[in-house]
Design a protein around this motif. Structure first.
Motif, PDB file in Angstrom:
ATOM      1  N   SER A   1      10.731  -3.969 -30.804  1.00 52.95           N
ATOM      2  CA  SER A   1      10.379  -3.189 -32.000  1.00 52.95           C
ATOM      3  C   SER A   1      10.632  -1.678 -31.845  1.00 52.95           C
ATOM      4  O   SER A   1      10.667  -1.142 -30.741  1.00 52.95           O
ATOM      5  CB  SER A   1       8.900  -3.412 -32.312  1.00 52.95           C
ATOM      6  OG  SER A   1       8.151  -2.993 -31.194  1.00 52.95           O
ATOM      7  N   LEU A   2      10.751  -1.012 -32.990  1.00 57.42           N
ATOM      8  CA  LEU A   2      10.852   0.453 -33.010  1.00 57.42           C
ATOM      9  C   LEU A   2       9.462   1.017 -32.694  1.00 57.42           C
ATOM     10  O   LEU A   2       8.481   0.679 -33.341  1.00 57.42           O
ATOM     11  CB  LEU A   2      11.297   0.901 -34.410  1.00 57.42           C
ATOM     12  CG  LEU A   2      11.403   2.405 -34.646  1.00 57.42           C
ATOM     13  CD1 LEU A   2      12.547   3.009 -33.832  1.00 57.42           C
ATOM     14  CD2 LEU A   2      11.609   2.701 -36.134  1.00 57.42           C
ATOM     15  N   LEU A   3       9.406   1.889 -31.687  1.00 59.63           N
ATOM     16  CA  LEU A   3       8.108   2.468 -31.292  1.00 59.63           C
ATOM     17  C   LEU A   3       7.861   3.799 -31.986  1.00 59.63           C
ATOM     18  O   LEU A   3       6.733   4.142 -32.322  1.00 59.63           O
ATOM     19  CB  LEU A   3       8.071   2.704 -29.775  1.00 59.63           C
ATOM     20  CG  LEU A   3       8.136   1.475 -28.873  1.00 59.63           C
ATOM     21  CD1 LEU A   3       8.225   1.916 -27.414  1.00 59.63           C
ATOM     22  CD2 LEU A   3       6.918   0.588 -29.088  1.00 59.63           C
TER      23      LEU A   3
ATOM     24  N   HIS B   1      12.882   2.614 -28.914  1.00 53.41           N
ATOM     25  CA  HIS B   1      12.618   1.193 -29.135  1.00 53.41           C
ATOM     26  C   HIS B   1      12.003   0.581 -27.885  1.00 53.41           C
ATOM     27  O   HIS B   1      12.400   0.914 -26.757  1.00 53.41           O
ATOM     28  CB  HIS B   1      13.926   0.435 -29.402  1.00 53.41           C
ATOM     29  CG  HIS B   1      14.718   0.962 -30.561  1.00 53.41           C
ATOM     30  ND1 HIS B   1      14.789   0.326 -31.767  1.00 53.41           N
ATOM     31  CD2 HIS B   1      15.477   2.085 -30.682  1.00 53.41           C
ATOM     32  CE1 HIS B   1      15.557   1.024 -32.597  1.00 53.41           C
ATOM     33  NE2 HIS B   1      15.994   2.098 -31.954  1.00 53.41           N
ATOM     34  N   ALA B   2      11.084  -0.371 -28.088  1.00 56.51           N
ATOM     35  CA  ALA B   2      10.591  -1.162 -26.964  1.00 56.51           C
ATOM     36  C   ALA B   2      11.690  -2.129 -26.543  1.00 56.51           C
ATOM     37  O   ALA B   2      12.655  -2.353 -27.288  1.00 56.51           O
ATOM     38  CB  ALA B   2       9.353  -1.940 -27.394  1.00 56.51           C
ATOM     39  N   THR B   3      11.569  -2.647 -25.328  1.00 54.11           N
ATOM     40  CA  THR B   3      12.427  -3.769 -24.924  1.00 54.11           C
ATOM     41  C   THR B   3      11.489  -4.907 -24.545  1.00 54.11           C
ATOM     42  O   THR B   3      10.265  -4.765 -24.622  1.00 54.11           O
ATOM     43  CB  THR B   3      13.320  -3.415 -23.710  1.00 54.11           C
ATOM     44  OG1 THR B   3      12.485  -3.338 -22.548  1.00 54.11           O
ATOM     45  CG2 THR B   3      14.061  -2.110 -23.910  1.00 54.11           C
ATOM     46  N   ASP B   4      12.070  -6.043 -24.139  1.00 53.83           N
ATOM     47  CA  ASP B   4      11.210  -7.159 -23.719  1.00 53.83           C
ATOM     48  C   ASP B   4      10.658  -6.933 -22.321  1.00 53.83           C
ATOM     49  O   ASP B   4      10.004  -7.788 -21.765  1.00 53.83           O
ATOM     50  CB  ASP B   4      11.979  -8.486 -23.798  1.00 53.83           C
ATOM     51  CG  ASP B   4      13.243  -8.477 -22.945  1.00 53.83           C
ATOM     52  OD1 ASP B   4      13.622  -7.391 -22.429  1.00 53.83           O
ATOM     53  OD2 ASP B   4      13.859  -9.543 -22.796  1.00 53.83           O
TER      54      ASP B   4
ATOM     55  N   VAL C   1      12.188   1.324 -21.910  1.00 52.77           N
ATOM     56  CA  VAL C   1      12.353   1.538 -23.348  1.00 52.77           C
ATOM     57  C   VAL C   1      13.768   2.040 -23.606  1.00 52.77           C
ATOM     58  O   VAL C   1      14.435   2.553 -22.694  1.00 52.77           O
ATOM     59  CB  VAL C   1      11.301   2.513 -23.952  1.00 52.77           C
ATOM     60  CG1 VAL C   1       9.889   1.965 -23.852  1.00 52.77           C
ATOM     61  CG2 VAL C   1      11.372   3.869 -23.306  1.00 52.77           C
ATOM     62  N   ALA C   2      14.234   1.818 -24.832  1.00 53.84           N
ATOM     63  CA  ALA C   2      15.610   2.188 -25.178  1.00 53.84           C
ATOM     64  C   ALA C   2      15.572   3.342 -26.170  1.00 53.84           C
ATOM     65  O   ALA C   2      14.843   3.299 -27.163  1.00 53.84           O
ATOM     66  CB  ALA C   2      16.319   0.988 -25.789  1.00 53.84           C
ATOM     67  N   VAL C   3      16.341   4.383 -25.877  1.00 57.52           N
ATOM     68  CA  VAL C   3      16.387   5.570 -26.736  1.00 57.52           C
ATOM     69  C   VAL C   3      17.735   5.616 -27.443  1.00 57.52           C
ATOM     70  O   VAL C   3      18.786   5.551 -26.793  1.00 57.52           O
ATOM     71  CB  VAL C   3      16.189   6.858 -25.905  1.00 57.52           C
ATOM     72  CG1 VAL C   3      16.233   8.085 -26.812  1.00 57.52           C
ATOM     73  CG2 VAL C   3      14.878   6.812 -25.139  1.00 57.52           C
ATOM     74  N   GLU C   4      17.699   5.713 -28.758  1.00 56.44           N
ATOM     75  CA  GLU C   4      18.915   5.784 -29.571  1.00 56.44           C
ATOM     76  C   GLU C   4      19.061   7.213 -30.096  1.00 56.44           C
ATOM     77  O   GLU C   4      18.176   7.725 -30.783  1.00 56.44           O
ATOM     78  CB  GLU C   4      18.751   4.799 -30.749  1.00 56.44           C
ATOM     79  CG  GLU C   4      19.908   4.777 -31.698  1.00 56.44           C
ATOM     80  CD  GLU C   4      19.576   3.992 -32.977  1.00 56.44           C
ATOM     81  OE1 GLU C   4      18.431   3.520 -33.147  1.00 56.44           O
ATOM     82  OE2 GLU C   4      20.484   3.878 -33.794  1.00 56.44           O
ATOM     83  N   PHE C   5      20.168   7.857 -29.751  1.00 55.82           N
ATOM     84  CA  PHE C   5      20.420   9.238 -30.188  1.00 55.82           C
ATOM     85  C   PHE C   5      21.086   9.204 -31.563  1.00 55.82           C
ATOM     86  O   PHE C   5      22.136   8.582 -31.731  1.00 55.82           O
ATOM     87  CB  PHE C   5      21.322   9.953 -29.176  1.00 55.82           C
ATOM     88  CG  PHE C   5      20.632  10.308 -27.878  1.00 55.82           C
ATOM     89  CD1 PHE C   5      20.223   9.322 -26.982  1.00 55.82           C
ATOM     90  CD2 PHE C   5      20.392  11.632 -27.547  1.00 55.82           C
ATOM     91  CE1 PHE C   5      19.590   9.653 -25.782  1.00 55.82           C
ATOM     92  CE2 PHE C   5      19.764  11.980 -26.351  1.00 55.82           C
ATOM     93  CZ  PHE C   5      19.363  10.984 -25.467  1.00 55.82           C
ATOM     94  N   LYS C   6      20.501   9.903 -32.517  1.00 56.39           N
ATOM     95  CA  LYS C   6      20.980   9.866 -33.900  1.00 56.39           C
ATOM     96  C   LYS C   6      21.949  11.025 -34.182  1.00 56.39           C
ATOM     97  O   LYS C   6      21.946  12.037 -33.483  1.00 56.39           O
ATOM     98  CB  LYS C   6      19.794  10.000 -34.877  1.00 56.39           C
ATOM     99  CG  LYS C   6      18.716   8.953 -34.680  1.00 56.39           C
ATOM    100  CD  LYS C   6      17.744   8.910 -35.856  1.00 56.39           C
ATOM    101  CE  LYS C   6      16.853  10.119 -35.956  1.00 56.39           C
ATOM    102  NZ  LYS C   6      15.862  10.015 -37.047  1.00 56.39           N
ATOM    103  N   ASP C   7      22.710  10.873 -35.263  1.00 58.10           N
ATOM    104  CA  ASP C   7      23.614  11.947 -35.692  1.00 58.10           C
ATOM    105  C   ASP C   7      22.906  12.989 -36.563  1.00 58.10           C
ATOM    106  O   ASP C   7      23.525  13.979 -36.966  1.00 58.10           O
ATOM    107  CB  ASP C   7      24.807  11.357 -36.473  1.00 58.10           C
ATOM    108  CG  ASP C   7      25.824  10.704 -35.545  1.00 58.10           C
ATOM    109  OD1 ASP C   7      25.776  10.980 -34.328  1.00 58.10           O
ATOM    110  OD2 ASP C   7      26.657   9.917 -36.040  1.00 58.10           O
ATOM    111  N   ASP C   8      21.627  12.769 -36.859  1.00 57.29           N
ATOM    112  CA  ASP C   8      20.894  13.730 -37.698  1.00 57.29           C
ATOM    113  C   ASP C   8      20.735  15.053 -36.958  1.00 57.29           C
ATOM    114  O   ASP C   8      20.286  15.080 -35.821  1.00 57.29           O
ATOM    115  CB  ASP C   8      19.485  13.225 -38.006  1.00 57.29           C
ATOM    116  CG  ASP C   8      19.489  11.877 -38.686  1.00 57.29           C
ATOM    117  OD1 ASP C   8      18.891  11.758 -39.746  1.00 57.29           O
ATOM    118  OD2 ASP C   8      20.123  10.943 -38.141  1.00 57.29           O
ATOM    119  N   ALA C   9      21.094  16.126 -37.640  1.00 50.40           N
ATOM    120  CA  ALA C   9      20.862  17.465 -37.078  1.00 50.40           C
ATOM    121  C   ALA C   9      19.815  18.149 -37.938  1.00 50.40           C
ATOM    122  O   ALA C   9      19.886  18.090 -39.168  1.00 50.40           O
ATOM    123  CB  ALA C   9      22.154  18.267 -37.097  1.00 50.40           C
TER     124      ALA C   9
END
Ligand code: TMP
Ligand code: ASP
Length: 255
Positions: free
Chosen positions: A8-10, A19-22, A27-35
């Motif tokens: 799930s998204l934490l 995001h959580a992992t199993d 945990v997994a970090v997703e880098f966004k294009d939002d500035a």
């Protein structure tokens, strides 16, 4: 097959999703294009920014690790995920932004009679309370004590670690012709109580000037290009990444 599965998204911040992992230790970090800038008053989508910041952060976290500076970083996700995902240890983030300034710039020049670029020796360390609703205010000694977020000993550990990070980063950027003007880091505690560098270290969170360029705008290779509408933001981040790739080993892929 990966050694983990996304769950799930934490948490979603301005520039990243966590995001959580199993696995409880990952945990997994997703880098966004939002500035965003000026506490998200200014917003844009910059295609490729997330990818660049993820790759740059990975190289810098690995540089810190090679100097025995503990970080939350475990490795990049496999390329099939797009290159903007990183695996890290879960940490309890201390809600304090630690800023170290090697030269005067940004808010320091707005709040003090000091010219941009003036060297600061020893580097200035400022603590800000991490709270977007309050606009991340600069902390005084008395307010820090009143907030009671850290014991005196923990605070000394935080400042010592931040200064070690500065020394290591100044060195690596110097090798690639960049001046580390200032930067912000966030620190946290792992489940077993270790203080580590967390979040990201990228041109979103550092001011970087090209040492070989005199022009005060052209030398900027960081988010000030976005803040000041100078254009070429992602291209500048690309320059930073390319230079670091020239002196850093390939980042490791977490499998
Ligand atoms: P400042 O000059 O605006 O105080 O910024 C100092 C450094 O901290 C600069 O490298 C940019 C970085 N920073 C962040 O990473 N996040 C923030 O929210 C702010 C205000 C600054
Ligand atoms: N990080 C803050 C924001 O996203 C401020 C800044 O970097 O200028 O609004």
């Amino acid at each position: 097959m990966s050694a983990y599965a996304l769950a799930s998204l934490l948490h979603e911040g301005k520039a990243k999703r966590v995001h959580a992992t199993d696995r409880p230790d990952l945990v997994a970090v997703e880098f966004k294009d939002d500035a965003t800038a000026f506490n998200a008053l200014k917003k844009a989508q910059l295609s490729g920014k997330g990818w660049h910041n993820c790759q740059i952060s990975a190289l810098l976290f690995e540089q810190l690790a090679s100097q025995d500076i503990p970080t939350h970083y475990r490795g990049l996700a496999e390329a099939e995920h797009g290159g903007n995902w990183m695996l890290v240890r879960p940490v309890r983030i201390i809600p304090i932004e630690v800023v170290i300034r090697n030269r005067a710039a940004g808010s320091l020049c707005r709040q003090m009679p000091i010219h941009a670029g003036t060297p600061l020796e020893p580097p200035l360390l400022d603590l800000y309370y991490k709270d977007d609703g309050l606009g991340d205010p600069l902390l005084t000694e008395a307010r820090l004590e009143r907030l009671a977020l850290l014991t005196a000993e923990e605070r000394a550990d935080v400042e010592r670690l931040a200064r070690e990070v500065n020394t290591a980063l100044v060195k690596v950027f110097d090798r690639v012709g960049l001046i580390l003007v200032d930067f912000k880091i966030e620190l946290g505690y792992t489940a077993d109580g270790q203080l580590v560098v967390a979040d990201e270290i990228s041109p979103d969170t550092c001011r970087l000037w090209d040492r070989a360029v005199e022009d005060v705008n052209e030398r900027i290779l960081d988010k000030d290009r976005f803040r000041q509408d100078l254009g070429g933001v992602v291209e500048a981040y690309g320059q930073v990444l390319k230079r670091l790739q020239g002196v850093c080993p390939e980042p490791l892929i977490y499998r």
